[in-house]
Design an enzyme around this catalytic site. Structure first.
Site, PDB file in Angstrom:
ATOM      1  N   HIS A 127       0.834  -1.540   0.160  1.00 11.33           N
ATOM      2  CA  HIS A 127      -0.316  -0.015   0.195  1.00 11.33           C
ATOM      3  C   HIS A 127       0.782   1.086  -0.355  1.00 11.33           C
ATOM      4  O   HIS A 127       0.275   2.587  -0.319  1.00 11.33           O
ATOM      5  CB  HIS A 127      -0.722  -0.008   0.799  1.00 11.33           C
ATOM      6  CG  HIS A 127      -2.248  -0.648   0.840  1.00 11.33           C
ATOM      7  ND1 HIS A 127      -2.757  -1.020  -0.296  1.00 11.33           N
ATOM      8  CD2 HIS A 127      -1.896  -1.752   2.110  1.00 11.33           C
ATOM      9  CE1 HIS A 127      -3.670  -2.140   0.377  1.00 11.33           C
ATOM     10  NE2 HIS A 127      -3.300  -2.550   1.766  1.00 11.33           N
ATOM     11  N   ASP A 164      -2.758 -10.969  -1.766  1.00  5.40           N
ATOM     12  CA  ASP A 164      -3.381 -10.177  -1.245  1.00  5.40           C
ATOM     13  C   ASP A 164      -4.609  -9.982  -0.796  1.00  5.40           C
ATOM     14  O   ASP A 164      -5.417  -9.555  -2.128  1.00  5.40           O
ATOM     15  CB  ASP A 164      -2.892  -8.824  -0.364  1.00  5.40           C
ATOM     16  CG  ASP A 164      -1.917  -8.074   0.549  1.00  5.40           C
ATOM     17  OD1 ASP A 164      -1.910  -8.533   2.027  1.00  5.40           O
ATOM     18  OD2 ASP A 164      -4.005  -7.940   0.931  1.00  5.40           O
ATOM     19  N   HIS A 166      -6.073  -7.294  -0.414  1.00  4.62           N
ATOM     20  CA  HIS A 166      -6.916  -5.928  -0.368  1.00  4.62           C
ATOM     21  C   HIS A 166      -5.724  -5.648  -1.498  1.00  4.62           C
ATOM     22  O   HIS A 166      -4.591  -5.925  -1.760  1.00  4.62           O
ATOM     23  CB  HIS A 166      -5.861  -4.807   0.570  1.00  4.62           C
ATOM     24  CG  HIS A 166      -6.297  -5.564   1.447  1.00  4.62           C
ATOM     25  ND1 HIS A 166      -6.040  -6.050   3.140  1.00  4.62           N
ATOM     26  CD2 HIS A 166      -7.907  -5.107   2.239  1.00  4.62           C
ATOM     27  CE1 HIS A 166      -6.543  -6.354   4.202  1.00  4.62           C
ATOM     28  NE2 HIS A 166      -7.537  -5.645   3.832  1.00  4.62           N
ATOM     29  N   ASP A 251      -4.389 -13.238   4.007  1.00  3.51           N
ATOM     30  CA  ASP A 251      -5.558 -12.241   4.436  1.00  3.51           C
ATOM     31  C   ASP A 251      -7.629 -12.561   3.506  1.00  3.51           C
ATOM     32  O   ASP A 251      -7.725 -12.286   4.123  1.00  3.51           O
ATOM     33  CB  ASP A 251      -5.516 -11.046   4.276  1.00  3.51           C
ATOM     34  CG  ASP A 251      -4.863  -9.740   3.779  1.00  3.51           C
ATOM     35  OD1 ASP A 251      -4.300 -10.458   2.382  1.00  3.51           O
ATOM     36  OD2 ASP A 251      -4.688  -8.982   3.833  1.00  3.51           O
TER      37      ASP A 251
HETATM   38 ZN   LIG Z   1      -4.261  -7.367   2.583  1.00  6.16          ZN
END
Ligand SMILES: [Zn+2]
Length: 317
Positions: A127, A164, A166, A251
């Protein structure tokens, strides 16, 4: 049997984002304990991380941003950088060591001391933007690694697979106009950080070199495997990467507290097989995997073990 490298250092435990924070040192302790219990640890080749040089950090981040993280850690100590990203006095040094861990894996791989590698590093990276910390991430480990492989080791084309749960906004933005780094992300949407629509495909020369697969929550092994086989594999064949990097967040596991996907440990193993098949075909099996998310301590360790087992055998049984 492949020689799989493992990057880990006890100093990675020194980065603290707050006692309530899901991105905790216990994540790595859980992984290392489980690898030890299952004897997988003894089958791995340890690769020692070193603090990355600033000249590599600034291939992705602005010098002002890097200096600001150093200043905050060394003067203020504890500080919140955004709603869910915080640093402690050690964080700058540990973030450099996390990047350096990835670079050390690249060096060992390119010297043919190992065949592939898993980097159990933290803080995570995908990120982190050019000039901004975000989503538990300070420096974008995987983006810096891609540039290092190109500039230090002369590789042309790098494929980044980000599973991931996200979207890796920082990594996407780092290479959005760059046709030499293909960014593939499969993630829950709508969800944090809010980017990663299918219409985000790159710009200029980089158009078509970003591929997002946003999925509503609830998808499991079967859907992921189908997408990896039918979408990622053809894209990889066309791109012909010289190395494949994985933003390995765990995740999307069914029991993860931060998201709503349904993958299992075995599912992560099967996704790893598909990536290794591609790597075996185009780049002598060269894969470097970097830990991103994964917040159920027990499941995280089991997922990492399933991932590493496949790396050790170099693909399918
Ligand atoms: Zn994540």
């Amino acid at each position: 049997m492949k020689r799989t490298g493992l990057v880990y250092h006890d100093d990675f435990l020194l980065h603290h984002a707050g006692s309530w924070h899901p991105e905790s040192p216990e994540r790595l302790q859980s992984i290392m304990n489980y690898l030890s219990e299952t004897k997988l640890l003894s089958e791995l080749n340890r690769v020692e991380p070193y603090p990355a040089g600033i000249e590599w950090i600034t291939t992705i981040h602005t010098r002002e941003y890097v200096d600001s993280i150093q200043r905050i850690c060394e003067t203020n100590g504890y500080e919140n950088l955004d709603a869910d990203t915080a640093v402690c006095p050690d964080s700058y040094r540990i973030a450099l060591l996390a990047v350096g861990g990835a670079l050390a894996a690249a060096d060992a791989l390119m010297k043919q001391e190992i065949d592939n590698a898993f980097c159990a590093v933290r803080p995570p990276g995908h990120h982190a933007e050019m000039d901004r910390a975000m989503g538990f991430c300070l420096f974008n480990n995987i983006a810096i690694l891609a540039r290092y492989l190109q500039q230090k080791h002369g590789l042309e084309r790098i494929l980044i697979v980000d599973w991931d749960v996200h979207h890796g906004n920082g990594t996407q933005n780092a290479f959005y106009d760059d046709p030499t780094v293909f960014y593939f992300s499969i993630h829950q949407y709508p969800h944090y950080p809010g980017t990663g629509l299918q219409t985000e495909r790159g710009i200029g020369k980089g158009e078509g070199y970003t591929l997002n697969i946003p999925l509503a929550g609830g998808h499991g092994n079967e859907d992921y495997i189908k997408i990896f086989r039918e979408v990622l594999a053809p894209v990889g064949k066309k791109f012909q990467p010289n190395c494949i990097l994985i933003s390995a967040g765990f995740d999307a596991h069914w029991n993860d507290p931060l998201a709503g996907m349904q993958l299992t440990e075995a599912g992560y193993g099967q996704l790893t097989e598909i990536i290794l098949e591609l790597a075996n075909e185009f780049c002598d099996g060269r894969v470097i995997s970097l830990l991103e998310g994964g917040y159920n301590l027990e499941m995280l360790a089991k997922c990492v073990a399933a991932h590493i087992e496949v790396m050790l055998r170099g693909g399918k049984r």
